[in-house]
Design an enzyme around this catalytic site. Sequence first.
Site, short mmCIF file in Angstrom:
data_model
loop_
_atom_site.label_atom_id
_atom_site.label_comp_id
_atom_site.label_asym_id
_atom_site.label_seq_id
_atom_site.Cartn_x
_atom_site.Cartn_y
_atom_site.Cartn_z
N GLY A 37 3.28 -24.21 8.22
CA GLY A 37 3.45 -24.89 9.51
C GLY A 37 4.23 -24.08 10.54
CD GLU A 40 1.44 -22.94 19.74
OE1 GLU A 40 0.50 -23.46 20.36
OE2 GLU A 40 2.33 -22.27 20.28
CG ASP A 51 4.54 -17.08 23.45
OD1 ASP A 51 4.76 -18.05 24.19
OD2 ASP A 51 5.39 -16.62 22.66
CE LYS A 55 8.29 -17.12 24.31
NZ LYS A 55 8.39 -17.21 22.86
#
Length: 89
Positions: A37, A40, A51, A55
């Site tokens: 987990g 995503e 991503d 940033k």
Amino acid sequence: MLEIEGILNATTNYLLDSMTTKGFGFDAALREAQRGGFTEADPRNDTEDSDTACKLLILAKFGFGADLTMDDLSVEGIQSVAKERVGAW
């Protein structure tokens, strides 16, 4: 020249750790991360580095006052990194 180096994404950090400490290749590390987990449902934003690129733009703009766009960045996703290359870091 402006340069920032580091791991700015938890999924990337998890994958690199699995590749270095457990000797996993990218695919095995990603499967482990998905089972636990840590990624995503669709991990492409993390593994293809969009991503991290976003940033970096935020850091450059607000940290250094640089006026950059995505076109100014050179981005390489982690999915192309072989476990032998990870050991070189």
